[in-house]
Design a protein around this motif. Structure first.
Motif, PDB file in Angstrom:
ATOM      1  N   VAL A   1       0.838  -1.203   0.000  1.00  0.00           N
ATOM      2  CA  VAL A   1       0.000   0.000   0.000  1.00  0.00           C
ATOM      3  C   VAL A   1       0.871   1.250   0.000  1.00  0.00           C
ATOM      4  O   VAL A   1       0.598   2.214  -0.735  1.00  0.00           O
ATOM      5  CB  VAL A   1      -0.953  -0.011   1.213  1.00  0.00           C
ATOM      6  N   ARG A   2       1.923   1.239   0.808  1.00  0.00           N
ATOM      7  CA  ARG A   2       2.805   2.417   0.849  1.00  0.00           C
ATOM      8  C   ARG A   2       3.476   2.647  -0.497  1.00  0.00           C
ATOM      9  O   ARG A   2       3.592   3.788  -0.964  1.00  0.00           O
ATOM     10  CB  ARG A   2       3.835   2.241   1.957  1.00  0.00           C
ATOM     11  N   ASP A   3       3.914   1.570  -1.143  1.00  0.00           N
ATOM     12  CA  ASP A   3       4.540   1.708  -2.470  1.00  0.00           C
ATOM     13  C   ASP A   3       3.541   2.232  -3.489  1.00  0.00           C
ATOM     14  O   ASP A   3       3.873   3.105  -4.314  1.00  0.00           O
ATOM     15  CB  ASP A   3       5.106   0.368  -2.925  1.00  0.00           C
ATOM     16  N   ALA A   4       2.313   1.716  -3.446  1.00  0.00           N
ATOM     17  CA  ALA A   4       1.288   2.155  -4.400  1.00  0.00           C
ATOM     18  C   ALA A   4       0.954   3.625  -4.191  1.00  0.00           C
ATOM     19  O   ALA A   4       0.839   4.397  -5.161  1.00  0.00           O
ATOM     20  CB  ALA A   4       0.032   1.301  -4.244  1.00  0.00           C
ATOM     21  N   ALA A   5       0.813   4.031  -2.940  1.00  0.00           N
ATOM     22  CA  ALA A   5       0.499   5.431  -2.653  1.00  0.00           C
ATOM     23  C   ALA A   5       1.633   6.350  -3.086  1.00  0.00           C
ATOM     24  O   ALA A   5       1.409   7.400  -3.707  1.00  0.00           O
ATOM     25  CB  ALA A   5       0.209   5.607  -1.157  1.00  0.00           C
ATOM     26  N   ALA A   6       2.859   5.929  -2.775  1.00  0.00           N
ATOM     27  CA  ALA A   6       4.013   6.748  -3.171  1.00  0.00           C
ATOM     28  C   ALA A   6       4.114   6.840  -4.685  1.00  0.00           C
ATOM     29  O   ALA A   6       4.412   7.902  -5.243  1.00  0.00           O
ATOM     30  CB  ALA A   6       5.290   6.165  -2.579  1.00  0.00           C
ATOM     31  N   GLY A   7       3.838   5.709  -5.362  1.00  0.00           N
ATOM     32  CA  GLY A   7       3.930   5.686  -6.816  1.00  0.00           C
ATOM     33  C   GLY A   7       2.943   6.616  -7.491  1.00  0.00           C
ATOM     34  O   GLY A   7       3.199   7.106  -8.601  1.00  0.00           O
TER      35      GLY A   7
ATOM     36  N   ASP B   1      -4.589 -12.282  -2.862  1.00  0.00           N
ATOM     37  CA  ASP B   1      -5.534 -11.307  -2.295  1.00  0.00           C
ATOM     38  C   ASP B   1      -4.843  -9.978  -2.021  1.00  0.00           C
ATOM     39  O   ASP B   1      -5.379  -8.905  -2.313  1.00  0.00           O
ATOM     40  CB  ASP B   1      -6.124 -11.835  -0.986  1.00  0.00           C
ATOM     41  N   ILE B   2      -3.657 -10.054  -1.456  1.00  0.00           N
ATOM     42  CA  ILE B   2      -2.933  -8.827  -1.127  1.00  0.00           C
ATOM     43  C   ILE B   2      -2.506  -8.108  -2.400  1.00  0.00           C
ATOM     44  O   ILE B   2      -2.604  -6.870  -2.500  1.00  0.00           O
ATOM     45  CB  ILE B   2      -1.734  -9.152  -0.221  1.00  0.00           C
ATOM     46  N   ASP B   3      -2.058  -8.861  -3.404  1.00  0.00           N
ATOM     47  CA  ASP B   3      -1.690  -8.229  -4.680  1.00  0.00           C
ATOM     48  C   ASP B   3      -2.897  -7.512  -5.294  1.00  0.00           C
ATOM     49  O   ASP B   3      -2.765  -6.390  -5.811  1.00  0.00           O
ATOM     50  CB  ASP B   3      -1.164  -9.286  -5.655  1.00  0.00           C
ATOM     51  N   HIS B   4      -4.054  -8.163  -5.253  1.00  0.00           N
ATOM     52  CA  HIS B   4      -5.273  -7.541  -5.785  1.00  0.00           C
ATOM     53  C   HIS B   4      -5.601  -6.266  -5.004  1.00  0.00           C
ATOM     54  O   HIS B   4      -5.971  -5.242  -5.594  1.00  0.00           O
ATOM     55  CB  HIS B   4      -6.441  -8.525  -5.692  1.00  0.00           C
ATOM     56  N   THR B   5      -5.462  -6.338  -3.684  1.00  0.00           N
ATOM     57  CA  THR B   5      -5.733  -5.167  -2.845  1.00  0.00           C
ATOM     58  C   THR B   5      -4.821  -4.008  -3.206  1.00  0.00           C
ATOM     59  O   THR B   5      -5.272  -2.859  -3.337  1.00  0.00           O
ATOM     60  CB  THR B   5      -5.555  -5.530  -1.359  1.00  0.00           C
ATOM     61  N   VAL B   6      -3.546  -4.297  -3.383  1.00  0.00           N
ATOM     62  CA  VAL B   6      -2.582  -3.248  -3.714  1.00  0.00           C
ATOM     63  C   VAL B   6      -2.922  -2.622  -5.063  1.00  0.00           C
ATOM     64  O   VAL B   6      -2.823  -1.396  -5.239  1.00  0.00           O
ATOM     65  CB  VAL B   6      -1.145  -3.815  -3.693  1.00  0.00           C
ATOM     66  N   ASP B   7      -3.350  -3.438  -6.027  1.00  0.00           N
ATOM     67  CA  ASP B   7      -3.764  -2.900  -7.325  1.00  0.00           C
ATOM     68  C   ASP B   7      -4.965  -1.957  -7.165  1.00  0.00           C
ATOM     69  O   ASP B   7      -5.020  -0.881  -7.777  1.00  0.00           O
ATOM     70  CB  ASP B   7      -4.134  -4.038  -8.278  1.00  0.00           C
TER      71      ASP B   7
END
Length: 441
Positions: free
Chosen positions: A335-341, A400-406
């Motif tokens: 989540v942190r990587d996705a938000a930063a990205g 599940d976590i990968d889907h959530t991060v997407d």
């Protein structure tokens, strides 16, 4: 799916049915549809593992399952099998079942810092029993709660301290005082100001931040010096911090502690535990005034006790607490990587212990925002993620976590647009979500 296309007509109709018959439309305020974007509050049909399905047929990856109670995932086979075995044997009798002795032994072996335990059905009854016991043991009227923590009980001694204090006399409200988490000096000042009046200090021993070094030990010393009872509310930290709760992890023993939520994996059970000298005041083998501690018709339902024993066995044998931490760390990093990205790393913020993650949604000025939370939740729901928090269950898979991060990444892309416009309103559609504790509906 675009949020404009994502609609829940059957859930909307079901919510109308619920509101027509049930005040608030739910039996827990934190499950109310005001906690979700307008017209996008799913009504659940069923769940299995880390997934739930709504009455519209949508499947979601679910976080914060059952308000943190379903930590093993829905319909966990070891738990449901233990429950089924008891259902055919009767659930409630005119005298204690032998299952009560078995469950107490299992609990006290899992939480060795406690010497006696009494089971109930909900956390509020357990925390209120702890307060009553502390008042009886000390002869003092006041209760000191940790004012930085959101919830302890539905009963007057706590609710009177919130904005939803309607119906609670000031005479009761005035007996509850608050101390700040992590500040021993302020707590000592409070105990000195109300010298010989405070019956107990009650707090969650850990929450979204780790206790400062020496803090819990310092509280233990303050309670001893001022003659009050130290109560740990382990409703959330119980099992998620360690099988023996935060007290087991940090090595500080309270006088009393309360457990619930994860204890039954969704089945209704809570526990008050603590020192024999105190707990026995609610029993029959002492010479003091009797304390009406806990006496509930359904407190010892055999199938709920069986569920609790199965949960404890599963946690110990399968290392569930470690799994929760590993899953939470993977999710938080993603989540942190996705938000930063997407350029919103300072606005979508993950906080808390890995096994108990929450998120904050901050506006252009870095302030918490219900409007931005609404925007974020709308996008997650459309992406198949039901996440009032990011509290994990052990049923989650890496997929599940990968889907959530997407889904988070897609939500953050819209979040960035709203920040650039300095106005999230065009992405809300309807009213923003609301805090649970507020004076007016």
């Amino acid at each position: 799916m675009d949020t404009e296309e994502f609609q829940l007509p059957r859930s909307q109709a079901a919510n109308e049915r619920l509101h027509a018959m049930i005040p608030g439309g739910a039996h827990t305020y934190a499950k109310g549809d005001d906690q979700y974007p307008e017209n996008l509050a799913p009504v659940i049909s069923h769940g299995r593992g880390a997934h739930v399905w709504d009455v519209d047929g949508n499947r979601y990856i679910e976080y914060g399952s059952g308000l943190r109670s379903v930590s093993l995932g829905h319909a966990h086979p070891r738990v449901t099998e233990a429950v089924r075995r008891e259902l055919d044997r009767g659930s409630n009798f005119v005298r204690p079942s032998i299952v009560e002795a078995d469950a107490a032994e299992r609990f006290l072996a899992t939480v060795p810092t406690a010497e006696m335990v009494k089971f109930a059905k909900n956390g509020s009854d357990a925390t209120t029993a702890a307060v009553r016991l502390a008042r009886a043991a000390t002869g003092r009227p006041r209760v000191a709660i940790c004012g930085d923590q959101p919830f302890f009980s539905v009963d007057d001694w706590f609710i009177g301290s919130t904005p939803m204090s309607a119906g609670i006399p000031a005479a009761i409200t005035d007996l509850t005082v608050a101390f700040p988490y992590g500040d021993l000096a302020a707590t000592e000042e409070l105990l000195t100001r109300y010298q010989d009046e405070v019956a107990c200090l009650i707090l969650e021993p850990a929450g979204h931040t780790e206790p400062p070094p020496g803090y819990l030990t310092g509280l233990r010393e303050l309670a001893d010096r001022h003659g009050c009872v130290l109560v740990f509310d382990e409703m959330i930290s119980g099992f998620r911090w360690s099988e023996a709760g935060a007290q087991g992890l940090y090595g500080v023993v309270p006088d009393l502690s309360t457990f619930g939520k994860a204890l039954g994996n969704g089945f209704a059970i809570s526990a008050l535990a603590g020192r024999r000298e105190l707990m026995e005041r609610g029993g029959l083998r002492h010479l003091d005034d009797r304390v009406f501690l806990l006496s509930t018709t359904h407190g010892a339902e055999t199938h709920s006790l069986a569920a609790a024993m199965a949960v404890q066995t599963t946690y110990v044998e399968e290392g569930i607490t470690a799994q929760l931490h590993a899953l939470g760390e993977r999710l938080a990093a993603g989540v942190r990587d996705a938000a930063a990205g997407m350029g919103v790393g300072d606005h979508v913020v993950v906080r808390g212990r890995a096994s108990n993650l929450v998120f904050a949604t901050l506006d252009e000025n870095g302030q918490p925002s219900q409007q931005y939370r609404t925007l974020f939740l709308r996008r997650l729901l459309a992406g198949g993620v039901l996440a009032p928090s990011f509290v994990v269950s052990s049923a989650l898979s890496d997929a599940d976590i990968d889907h959530t991060v997407d889904a988070v990444a897609q939500a953050c892309a819209v979040y960035r647009k709203a920040l650039d416009a300095a106005d999230p309103t065009p992405w809300l559609a309807e009213r923003p979500v609301k805090p649970v504790f507020r004076r007016l509906a």
